[in-house]
Design a protein around this motif. Structure first.
Motif: not given
Length: 142
Positions: A114-120, A124-125, A130-133
């Motif tokens: 699960i993503s821990k950061k949110l980008y506007d 970028t989001q 994808y970098s977390l996969i």
């Protein structure tokens, strides 16, 4: 209709047998079956075409007749010519069975935390997501 096969002419929108050329086609088949090469069979039949065209004439099923073309060659003669063609090709080593390469497609397992950061910015989001996969290859026994 594209190309009209040798031995036929188009009259009033229908394919009809060109008697002289059809006789040459019959002689071609007979000569080939008597043991002559493609070039010599074509020469005996009086057909001046390239080697590939003569070969195509021996494998053209339209000479058997269909809904558009009347028959010029009988089925047994056509089959004999096909059998002879394959026999000669086999004898000369020209029949090659394609090598069946077995494609091994590895089984993969993907983990997407699960993503821990949110980008506007959505790009970028997506880049972050994808970098977390993480992926791993699954062994056959699992």
């Amino acid at each position: 209709m594209g190309h009209t096969p040798y031995g036929y002419i188009i009259r009033n929108g229908k394919a009809v047998i060109d008697e002289m050329a059809a006789e040459q086609v019959k002689i071609l088949y007979q000569s080939y079956l008597s043991g002559l090469s493609l070039a010599n069979a074509a020469h005996r039949a009086g057909i001046k075409r390239c080697h590939a065209t003569i070969s195509n004439m021996l494998t053209n099923k339209r000479y058997l007749g269909d809904e558009y073309y009347p028959p010029i060659i009988e089925e047994p003669i056509f089959q004999q010519a096909e059998t002879e063609r394959l026999r000669r090709a086999q004898m000369l080593g020209r029949i090659r069975e394609p090598e069946m390469k077995s494609m091994v497609i590895p089984k993969l397992r993907f983990i997407a935390p699960i993503s821990k950061k949110l980008y506007d910015d959505p790009f970028t989001q997506a880049e972050y997501a994808y970098s977390l996969i993480e992926s791993e290859v699954i062994a056959d026994n699992e």
